[in-house]
Design an enzyme around this catalytic site. Structure first.
Site, PDB file in Angstrom:
ATOM      1  N   LYS A  31       0.832  -1.198   0.000  1.00  0.00           N
ATOM      2  CA  LYS A  31       0.000   0.000   0.000  1.00  0.00           C
ATOM      3  C   LYS A  31       0.877   1.263   0.000  1.00  0.00           C
ATOM      4  O   LYS A  31       2.099   1.163   0.176  1.00  0.00           O
ATOM      5  CB  LYS A  31      -0.925  -0.047   1.226  1.00  0.00           C
ATOM      6  CG  LYS A  31      -1.926  -1.226   1.166  1.00  0.00           C
ATOM      7  CD  LYS A  31      -2.787  -1.301   2.417  1.00  0.00           C
ATOM      8  CE  LYS A  31      -3.806  -2.430   2.318  1.00  0.00           C
ATOM      9  NZ  LYS A  31      -4.632  -2.547   3.554  1.00  0.00           N
ATOM     10  N   TYR A  75     -12.275  -3.146  -3.227  1.00  0.00           N
ATOM     11  CA  TYR A  75     -12.821  -3.144  -1.863  1.00  0.00           C
ATOM     12  C   TYR A  75     -14.354  -3.070  -1.861  1.00  0.00           C
ATOM     13  O   TYR A  75     -14.937  -2.531  -0.916  1.00  0.00           O
ATOM     14  CB  TYR A  75     -12.235  -1.968  -1.074  1.00  0.00           C
ATOM     15  CG  TYR A  75     -10.815  -2.186  -0.586  1.00  0.00           C
ATOM     16  CD1 TYR A  75     -10.473  -3.314   0.169  1.00  0.00           C
ATOM     17  CD2 TYR A  75      -9.805  -1.255  -0.841  1.00  0.00           C
ATOM     18  CE1 TYR A  75      -9.167  -3.507   0.636  1.00  0.00           C
ATOM     19  CE2 TYR A  75      -8.504  -1.448  -0.378  1.00  0.00           C
ATOM     20  CZ  TYR A  75      -8.199  -2.576   0.366  1.00  0.00           C
ATOM     21  OH  TYR A  75      -6.915  -2.770   0.839  1.00  0.00           O
ATOM     22  N   PHE A 114     -15.333   3.231   7.686  1.00  0.00           N
ATOM     23  CA  PHE A 114     -13.953   3.611   7.365  1.00  0.00           C
ATOM     24  C   PHE A 114     -13.665   3.621   5.865  1.00  0.00           C
ATOM     25  O   PHE A 114     -12.530   3.877   5.452  1.00  0.00           O
ATOM     26  CB  PHE A 114     -12.959   2.684   8.082  1.00  0.00           C
ATOM     27  CG  PHE A 114     -13.125   1.212   7.762  1.00  0.00           C
ATOM     28  CD1 PHE A 114     -12.593   0.658   6.600  1.00  0.00           C
ATOM     29  CD2 PHE A 114     -13.805   0.382   8.647  1.00  0.00           C
ATOM     30  CE1 PHE A 114     -12.743  -0.692   6.315  1.00  0.00           C
ATOM     31  CE2 PHE A 114     -13.960  -0.983   8.362  1.00  0.00           C
ATOM     32  CZ  PHE A 114     -13.429  -1.517   7.193  1.00  0.00           C
ATOM     33  N   ARG A 157      -1.258 -14.562   3.719  1.00  0.00           N
ATOM     34  CA  ARG A 157      -1.869 -13.775   4.804  1.00  0.00           C
ATOM     35  C   ARG A 157      -1.163 -14.009   6.131  1.00  0.00           C
ATOM     36  O   ARG A 157      -1.121 -13.120   6.978  1.00  0.00           O
ATOM     37  CB  ARG A 157      -3.375 -14.049   4.887  1.00  0.00           C
ATOM     38  CG  ARG A 157      -4.121 -13.303   3.762  1.00  0.00           C
ATOM     39  CD  ARG A 157      -5.598 -13.565   3.751  1.00  0.00           C
ATOM     40  NE  ARG A 157      -6.345 -13.012   4.868  1.00  0.00           N
ATOM     41  CZ  ARG A 157      -6.947 -11.812   4.882  1.00  0.00           C
ATOM     42  NH1 ARG A 157      -6.851 -11.013   3.839  1.00  0.00           N
ATOM     43  NH2 ARG A 157      -7.631 -11.425   5.925  1.00  0.00           N
ATOM     44  N   THR A 186      -5.148  -8.177  10.209  1.00  0.00           N
ATOM     45  CA  THR A 186      -5.607  -6.883   9.678  1.00  0.00           C
ATOM     46  C   THR A 186      -5.183  -5.739  10.603  1.00  0.00           C
ATOM     47  O   THR A 186      -4.708  -4.703  10.147  1.00  0.00           O
ATOM     48  CB  THR A 186      -7.148  -6.897   9.524  1.00  0.00           C
ATOM     49  OG1 THR A 186      -7.502  -8.012   8.707  1.00  0.00           O
ATOM     50  CG2 THR A 186      -7.647  -5.618   8.891  1.00  0.00           C
ATOM     51  N   ARG A 246       3.154  -7.013   9.154  1.00  0.00           N
ATOM     52  CA  ARG A 246       2.436  -5.992   9.938  1.00  0.00           C
ATOM     53  C   ARG A 246       2.902  -5.986  11.388  1.00  0.00           C
ATOM     54  O   ARG A 246       2.958  -4.930  12.029  1.00  0.00           O
ATOM     55  CB  ARG A 246       0.929  -6.232   9.846  1.00  0.00           C
ATOM     56  CG  ARG A 246       0.347  -5.886   8.465  1.00  0.00           C
ATOM     57  CD  ARG A 246      -1.049  -6.452   8.329  1.00  0.00           C
ATOM     58  NE  ARG A 246      -1.710  -6.061   7.079  1.00  0.00           N
ATOM     59  CZ  ARG A 246      -2.798  -6.661   6.617  1.00  0.00           C
ATOM     60  NH1 ARG A 246      -3.346  -7.664   7.284  1.00  0.00           N
ATOM     61  NH2 ARG A 246      -3.345  -6.262   5.481  1.00  0.00           N
ATOM     62  N   ASN A 303      -1.809  -0.232   7.386  1.00  0.00           N
ATOM     63  CA  ASN A 303      -1.277  -1.581   7.636  1.00  0.00           C
ATOM     64  C   ASN A 303      -0.430  -2.151   6.497  1.00  0.00           C
ATOM     65  O   ASN A 303      -0.263  -3.362   6.379  1.00  0.00           O
ATOM     66  CB  ASN A 303      -2.394  -2.535   8.087  1.00  0.00           C
ATOM     67  CG  ASN A 303      -3.440  -2.778   7.006  1.00  0.00           C
ATOM     68  OD1 ASN A 303      -3.325  -2.248   5.903  1.00  0.00           O
ATOM     69  ND2 ASN A 303      -4.438  -3.580   7.318  1.00  0.00           N
ATOM     70  N   HIS A 363      -1.679  -5.621   1.381  1.00  0.00           N
ATOM     71  CA  HIS A 363      -2.920  -6.349   1.135  1.00  0.00           C
ATOM     72  C   HIS A 363      -2.594  -7.757   0.667  1.00  0.00           C
ATOM     73  O   HIS A 363      -1.639  -7.955  -0.078  1.00  0.00           O
ATOM     74  CB  HIS A 363      -3.750  -5.647   0.046  1.00  0.00           C
ATOM     75  CG  HIS A 363      -4.820  -6.531  -0.517  1.00  0.00           C
ATOM     76  ND1 HIS A 363      -6.040  -6.689   0.095  1.00  0.00           N
ATOM     77  CD2 HIS A 363      -4.832  -7.368  -1.599  1.00  0.00           C
ATOM     78  CE1 HIS A 363      -6.765  -7.570  -0.595  1.00  0.00           C
ATOM     79  NE2 HIS A 363      -6.050  -7.988  -1.630  1.00  0.00           N
ATOM     80  N   GLU A 416      -9.164 -10.646  -8.037  1.00  0.00           N
ATOM     81  CA  GLU A 416      -8.261  -9.495  -7.874  1.00  0.00           C
ATOM     82  C   GLU A 416      -7.157  -9.500  -8.937  1.00  0.00           C
ATOM     83  O   GLU A 416      -6.780  -8.440  -9.459  1.00  0.00           O
ATOM     84  CB  GLU A 416      -7.668  -9.493  -6.460  1.00  0.00           C
ATOM     85  CG  GLU A 416      -8.726  -9.198  -5.400  1.00  0.00           C
ATOM     86  CD  GLU A 416      -8.234  -9.295  -3.965  1.00  0.00           C
ATOM     87  OE1 GLU A 416      -9.002  -8.962  -3.054  1.00  0.00           O
ATOM     88  OE2 GLU A 416      -7.074  -9.716  -3.733  1.00  0.00           O
TER      89      GLU A 416
END
Ligand code: DAT
Ligand code: MG
Length: 150
Positions: A11, A51, A59, A87, A93, A104, A114, A117, A128
């Site tokens: 990100k 998203y 948010f 993940r 998250t 993270r 964070n 993704h 995706e």
């Protein structure tokens, strides 16, 4: 040889903080295979699709502002169990709930910053990958696979 693929994205905060190499390194070290890589400033439209399931969340506006605040690095990684394992490499998250040793857990604090993704299922991953890489990705059989898989 290995069909499972996932979409991993660094990100804007991760790019800005110079963590692209670190994040790539963790996937490389594990043995996963890089199939595609791009640096781009994402348009709102693509992020709204990416998203879409979060559109009603309070948010969502903040997430859109964050994700359009700078360029992102999108990648496709392949390997056995790569969606779930990807993940695990990223962490939870909420970074404060992420163990040290995860990306993270090691590098960030707030859920709204964070760093990265990772697709949450094989089905989502394929969706995706199609969204971010409409022209497809490489299809290459690695020599290395013989040393990674039995
Ligand atoms: P993940 O990125 O772990 O798949 P998600 O798909 O539920 O998590 O949410 C996507 C992103 O939205 C997440 O990485 C950061 C942001 N987000 C999620 N929950 C949030 C919250 N409670 N407050 C602020 N941002 C949130
Ligand atoms: Mg998600």
């Amino acid at each position: 040889m290995v069909a499972e693929r996932t979409y991993i994205m660094v990100k804007p905060d991760g790019v800005e903080r110079g963590l692209v190499g670190e994040i790539i390194k963790r996937f490389e070290n594990k043995g996963f295979q890089l199939l595609a890589l791009q640096l781009l400033s994402p348009k709102r439209e693509i992020l709204e699709q990416h998203y879409a399931d979060l559109k009603s969340k309070p948010f969502f506006g903040g997430l859109m502002n964050y994700m359009t605040s700078g360029p992102v690095v999108g990648m496709v990684w392949a390997g056995k169990g790569v969606v779930k394992a990807g993940r695990v490499l990223l962490g939870e998250t909420n970074p404060l709930a992420s163990l040290p040793g995860t990306i993270r857990g090691d590098f960030c604090i707030d859920v709204g910053r964070n760093l990265c993704h990772g697709s949450d299922s094989v089905e989502t991953a394929e969706k995706e990958i199609g969204l971010w890489f409409p022209n497809g990705v490489v299809n290459h059989e690695r020599v290395l696979d013989k040393l990674i898989y039995e």
